[in-house]
Design a protein around this motif. Structure first.
Motif, PDB file in Angstrom:
ATOM      1  N   PHE A 285       0.821  -1.211   0.000  1.00 56.43           N
ATOM      2  CA  PHE A 285       0.000   0.000   0.000  1.00 56.43           C
ATOM      3  C   PHE A 285       0.855   1.260   0.000  1.00 56.43           C
ATOM      4  O   PHE A 285       0.521   2.258  -0.653  1.00 56.43           O
ATOM      5  CB  PHE A 285      -0.926  -0.022   1.236  1.00 56.43           C
ATOM      6  CG  PHE A 285      -1.839   1.158   1.312  1.00 56.43           C
ATOM      7  CD1 PHE A 285      -2.998   1.215   0.552  1.00 56.43           C
ATOM      8  CD2 PHE A 285      -1.540   2.228   2.148  1.00 56.43           C
ATOM      9  CE1 PHE A 285      -3.833   2.318   0.619  1.00 56.43           C
ATOM     10  CE2 PHE A 285      -2.363   3.332   2.218  1.00 56.43           C
ATOM     11  CZ  PHE A 285      -3.521   3.377   1.457  1.00 56.43           C
ATOM     12  N   PHE A 286       1.961   1.245   0.740  1.00 55.40           N
ATOM     13  CA  PHE A 286       2.812   2.417   0.838  1.00 55.40           C
ATOM     14  C   PHE A 286       3.895   2.453  -0.248  1.00 55.40           C
ATOM     15  O   PHE A 286       4.744   3.340  -0.241  1.00 55.40           O
ATOM     16  CB  PHE A 286       3.465   2.467   2.221  1.00 55.40           C
ATOM     17  CG  PHE A 286       2.484   2.706   3.334  1.00 55.40           C
ATOM     18  CD1 PHE A 286       1.931   3.960   3.527  1.00 55.40           C
ATOM     19  CD2 PHE A 286       2.097   1.664   4.152  1.00 55.40           C
ATOM     20  CE1 PHE A 286       1.029   4.173   4.555  1.00 55.40           C
ATOM     21  CE2 PHE A 286       1.188   1.863   5.173  1.00 55.40           C
ATOM     22  CZ  PHE A 286       0.634   3.124   5.375  1.00 55.40           C
ATOM     23  N   ARG A 287       3.843   1.497  -1.184  1.00 53.83           N
ATOM     24  CA  ARG A 287       4.771   1.457  -2.324  1.00 53.83           C
ATOM     25  C   ARG A 287       6.224   1.518  -1.863  1.00 53.83           C
ATOM     26  O   ARG A 287       7.043   2.284  -2.370  1.00 53.83           O
ATOM     27  CB  ARG A 287       4.486   2.606  -3.312  1.00 53.83           C
ATOM     28  CG  ARG A 287       3.042   2.734  -3.733  1.00 53.83           C
ATOM     29  CD  ARG A 287       2.573   1.508  -4.468  1.00 53.83           C
ATOM     30  NE  ARG A 287       3.265   1.331  -5.735  1.00 53.83           N
ATOM     31  CZ  ARG A 287       3.263   0.213  -6.444  1.00 53.83           C
ATOM     32  NH1 ARG A 287       2.655  -0.862  -5.964  1.00 53.83           N
ATOM     33  NH2 ARG A 287       3.887   0.136  -7.594  1.00 53.83           N
ATOM     34  N   ARG A 288       6.529   0.675  -0.881  1.00 56.74           N
ATOM     35  CA  ARG A 288       7.909   0.617  -0.406  1.00 56.74           C
ATOM     36  C   ARG A 288       8.795  -0.106  -1.407  1.00 56.74           C
ATOM     37  O   ARG A 288       8.363  -1.042  -2.073  1.00 56.74           O
ATOM     38  CB  ARG A 288       7.968  -0.085   0.946  1.00 56.74           C
ATOM     39  CG  ARG A 288       7.360   0.689   2.099  1.00 56.74           C
ATOM     40  CD  ARG A 288       7.717   0.039   3.419  1.00 56.74           C
ATOM     41  NE  ARG A 288       7.251   0.829   4.559  1.00 56.74           N
ATOM     42  CZ  ARG A 288       6.107   0.631   5.187  1.00 56.74           C
ATOM     43  NH1 ARG A 288       5.310  -0.376   4.786  1.00 56.74           N
ATOM     44  NH2 ARG A 288       5.744   1.396   6.197  1.00 56.74           N
ATOM     45  N   THR A 289      10.044   0.305  -1.481  1.00 56.70           N
ATOM     46  CA  THR A 289      11.001  -0.330  -2.376  1.00 56.70           C
ATOM     47  C   THR A 289      11.467  -1.654  -1.778  1.00 56.70           C
ATOM     48  O   THR A 289      12.021  -1.679  -0.667  1.00 56.70           O
ATOM     49  CB  THR A 289      12.211   0.589  -2.626  1.00 56.70           C
ATOM     50  OG1 THR A 289      11.761   1.797  -3.231  1.00 56.70           O
ATOM     51  CG2 THR A 289      13.226  -0.093  -3.533  1.00 56.70           C
ATOM     52  N   VAL A 290      11.217  -2.742  -2.493  1.00 56.66           N
ATOM     53  CA  VAL A 290      11.580  -4.070  -1.993  1.00 56.66           C
ATOM     54  C   VAL A 290      12.733  -4.685  -2.790  1.00 56.66           C
ATOM     55  O   VAL A 290      13.206  -5.773  -2.472  1.00 56.66           O
ATOM     56  CB  VAL A 290      10.360  -5.014  -2.026  1.00 56.66           C
ATOM     57  CG1 VAL A 290       9.261  -4.507  -1.109  1.00 56.66           C
ATOM     58  CG2 VAL A 290       9.830  -5.182  -3.451  1.00 56.66           C
ATOM     59  N   GLY A 291      13.166  -4.021  -3.816  1.00 61.35           N
ATOM     60  CA  GLY A 291      14.264  -4.532  -4.630  1.00 61.35           C
ATOM     61  C   GLY A 291      14.491  -3.623  -5.829  1.00 61.35           C
ATOM     62  O   GLY A 291      13.889  -2.548  -5.931  1.00 61.35           O
ATOM     63  N   HIS A 292      15.365  -4.047  -6.718  1.00 59.88           N
ATOM     64  CA  HIS A 292      15.679  -3.241  -7.905  1.00 59.88           C
ATOM     65  C   HIS A 292      15.817  -4.129  -9.133  1.00 59.88           C
ATOM     66  O   HIS A 292      16.262  -5.274  -9.034  1.00 59.88           O
ATOM     67  CB  HIS A 292      16.988  -2.458  -7.711  1.00 59.88           C
ATOM     68  CG  HIS A 292      16.894  -1.349  -6.718  1.00 59.88           C
ATOM     69  ND1 HIS A 292      17.058  -1.562  -5.359  1.00 59.88           N
ATOM     70  CD2 HIS A 292      16.625  -0.025  -6.865  1.00 59.88           C
ATOM     71  CE1 HIS A 292      16.927  -0.412  -4.717  1.00 59.88           C
ATOM     72  NE2 HIS A 292      16.659   0.534  -5.613  1.00 59.88           N
ATOM     73  N   ILE A 293      15.411  -3.573 -10.284  1.00 58.59           N
ATOM     74  CA  ILE A 293      15.732  -4.173 -11.577  1.00 58.59           C
ATOM     75  C   ILE A 293      17.031  -3.537 -12.045  1.00 58.59           C
ATOM     76  O   ILE A 293      17.095  -2.321 -12.281  1.00 58.59           O
ATOM     77  CB  ILE A 293      14.615  -3.924 -12.600  1.00 58.59           C
ATOM     78  CG1 ILE A 293      13.327  -4.599 -12.145  1.00 58.59           C
ATOM     79  CG2 ILE A 293      15.029  -4.434 -13.982  1.00 58.59           C
ATOM     80  CD1 ILE A 293      12.125  -4.251 -13.007  1.00 58.59           C
ATOM     81  N   ARG A 294      18.069  -4.334 -12.182  1.00 56.08           N
ATOM     82  CA  ARG A 294      19.383  -3.805 -12.534  1.00 56.08           C
ATOM     83  C   ARG A 294      19.520  -3.782 -14.054  1.00 56.08           C
ATOM     84  O   ARG A 294      20.128  -4.652 -14.669  1.00 56.08           O
ATOM     85  CB  ARG A 294      20.477  -4.648 -11.894  1.00 56.08           C
ATOM     86  CG  ARG A 294      20.351  -4.674 -10.360  1.00 56.08           C
ATOM     87  CD  ARG A 294      21.496  -5.419  -9.710  1.00 56.08           C
ATOM     88  NE  ARG A 294      21.374  -5.408  -8.252  1.00 56.08           N
ATOM     89  CZ  ARG A 294      22.310  -5.804  -7.412  1.00 56.08           C
ATOM     90  NH1 ARG A 294      23.465  -6.248  -7.901  1.00 56.08           N
ATOM     91  NH2 ARG A 294      22.115  -5.761  -6.118  1.00 56.08           N
TER      92      ARG A 294
END
Length: 544
Positions: A285-294
């Protein structure tokens, strides 16, 4: 002899007073693949669409189209509905445009099964999973609820194939099914089509402008130009002994020539150290960053004056992101130096004076040219920003000179992009970049959707402009024929990383990495057989 499954005799198609297909005749036997070859505007797609009467209401057909013994020209709509998507399947050229963006792929395939077979929800779901598995979609159950934009280009094309094969057609019409796909994906799609054809015993009408594909997949060829078939015959006969001048023109139209070699003391125009482009993955809901597309992960490169750096790799390898990052069009980390200036820390305002020195030509010229501006206004637009002191006559002269340099008549400056062919629109996009007198040009797949003869013209144009101006190019492409004709040095990318780099000639002759060998093996006509050891390839697409 076996009766033909599809027999077209003296077919002509007109739109008002304009006849676009003239007296076309050919037969396709059960289980046979016939390739219809020609440049854009030759009448290939119109001929194919005529079989299922998918043309606009303004089209007028004459002649005969017999499928499985039944005449389709003049047939009632009810008869055509029984043929379309049921006994004759069709794969359209651009899956992103052909698939409905607001429906999941499961729903779209299920709709085909419901309309033609009357399958209910559970039965349609089961059959859809079988089809997606048959066309090589990994873990199909997890993709049923995906939308087209969530799939790669190759996966979308596989979905289109699944829809076309849903009702076990006797004839499959494939209209440019591999246009703009990576060479590895292209090889996989071609192998998939041949495999499914063998399993189902269906015939195939394959439409393309790429003769290297024809050699891999077709039994016979019809060559079209100006709405007419000018030559037909077996594949080997057409390739080894073409009789018509136009056929010889197509065969000779592949990009040729050798890359320009920069001077030994040529200065670096653009350099990057440890360049990274990471896109955040947000959840919840809070659109937290859980990872990255490198997308780009620690790339080092240098482009010298007068040099072309080729960047190759499959879709999603990070090629375009690398080019955009160098031009500061997307956020990135790492060091970027342009003409001796460190640009990564500069504000947009401080970066503006350097903008004219680094320009870009996008993949789709029609999408990147404003339909509301004339060609003259499109080319002139940047001059108002970067050369504000020029008078109106001086700007007009610069626009005319840029159009002449790319082979366009300055008198056409008052026309609009839709009035030009694809190759001409790409020349307009190149003129827009060149009018600012740049030092560095990023070319992002500029020839991917063009006919082979137009590709060759654009490559010749770019090489000539580079020689006159000593321009530096970053040429991003999945077409290794184009890369070999233009690039002096080469970077091979996979999953955001550089897996191999060096002189292009050395990499083509003796690739060091398995992934590079796989790319080359997917385009077997590019390299001598002893340069590629397909036995060592991981998940190699195989010989098509």
């Amino acid at each position: 002899m076996t009766a033909p499954l599809l027999s077209i005799q003296d077919l002509s198609v007109a739109f008002g007073a304009s006849t676009v297909v003239r007296n076309v005749s050919f037969d396709i036997a059960p289980g046979e693949t016939l390739a219809l070859v020609g440049e854009s505007g030759s009448g290939k797609s119109v001929t194919a669409l005529s079989v299922l009467k998918l043309l606009p209401p303004t089209a007028t057909l004459s002649g005969s189209i017999r499928f499985d013994g039944a005449e389709l020209v003049g047939a009632p709509e009810a008869t055509l509905r029984q043929v379309r998507g049921n006994r004759v399947g069709m794969i359209f050229q651009e899956p992103m445009s052909s698939l409905n963006p607001v429906h999941t792929i499961g729903k779209q395939i299920g709709e085909v099964l419901a309309v033609h077979q009357g399958l209910r929800r559970n039965a349609a779901r089961s059959r859809t999973l079988e089809l997606l598995d048959a066309v090589g979609i990994p873990d199909p159950a997890s993709r049923l609820d995906d939308y087209p934009h969530q799939l790669s280009g190759g996966q979308r094309q596989r979905v289109m194939i699944a829809m076309a094969l849903a009702n076990d057609p006797k004839l499959l019409i494939a209209d440019e099914p591999t246009t703009a796909l990576d060479v590895t994906v292209q090889a996989q799609i071609l192998e998939l089509l041949k495999s499914l054809q063998r399993q189902n015993g269906m015939a195939m009408l394959f439409i393309t402008h790429d003769l290297s594909i024809v050699r891999r997949i077709a039994d016979r060829v019809c060559v079209m130009t100006g709405g007419e078939i000018v030559e037909k015959g077996a594949v080997e006969t057409i390739f080894s002994a073409p009789r018509h001048d136009y056929t010889r023109h197509l065969l000779a139209a592949a990009p040729r020539g050798t890359p320009l070699v920069p001077k030994k003391d040529a200065p670096a125009i653009v350099a990057a150290d440890d360049l990274k482009v990471w896109f955040p993955i947000r959840r919840g809901f809070f659109r937290r960053t859980v990872g990255h597309i490198r997308a780009v992960d620690g790339v080092d490169l240098t482009v010298r004056k007068g040099e072309t750096l080729g960047v190759v790799g499959e879709s999603g390898s990070g090629k375009s992101s690398l080019g955009y990052a160098l031009l500061r069009l997307i956020p990135s980390q790492g060091r970027i130096v342009v003409l001796g200036n460190e640009v990564q820390s500069r504000s947009w305002r401080a970066l503006r004076p350097l903008r004219r020195h680094m320009q870009i030509v996008f993949q789709d010229p029609f999408g990147s040219l404003s339909p509301r501006l004339s060609v003259g206004e499109i080319v002139e637009e940047g001059l108002g920003v970067h050369f504000p002191r020029l008078s109106r006559p001086e700007r007009a002269e610069k626009v005319a000179a840029a159009l002449r340099e790319v082979g366009l008549d300055p008198a056409t400056a008052s026309r609009y992009p839709h009035e030009f062919s694809g190759g001409q629109r790409q020349r307009i996009a190149i003129a827009r970049a060149l009018v600012l007198e740049p030092d560095f040009l990023v070319l992002d797949e500029p020839t991917s959707a063009l006919d082979v003869s137009i590709q060759a013209q654009v490559i010749d144009l770019l090489r000539a402009v580079q020689e006159r101006r000593q321009l530096s190019y970053m040429f991003i492409s999945h077409d290794l024929r184009v890369i070999r004709a233009l690039a002096h040095r080469l970077i091979v990318m996979r999953h955001g990383k550089v897996v191999e780099q060096g002189l292009a000639a050395d990499i083509f002759a003796a690739p060091q990495e398995d992934y590079t060998r796989q790319l080359l093996a997917a385009a077997l006509d590019l390299v001598p057989p002893d340069a590629v050891n397909t036995d060592r390839l991981p998940n190699a697409p195989g010989t098509v």
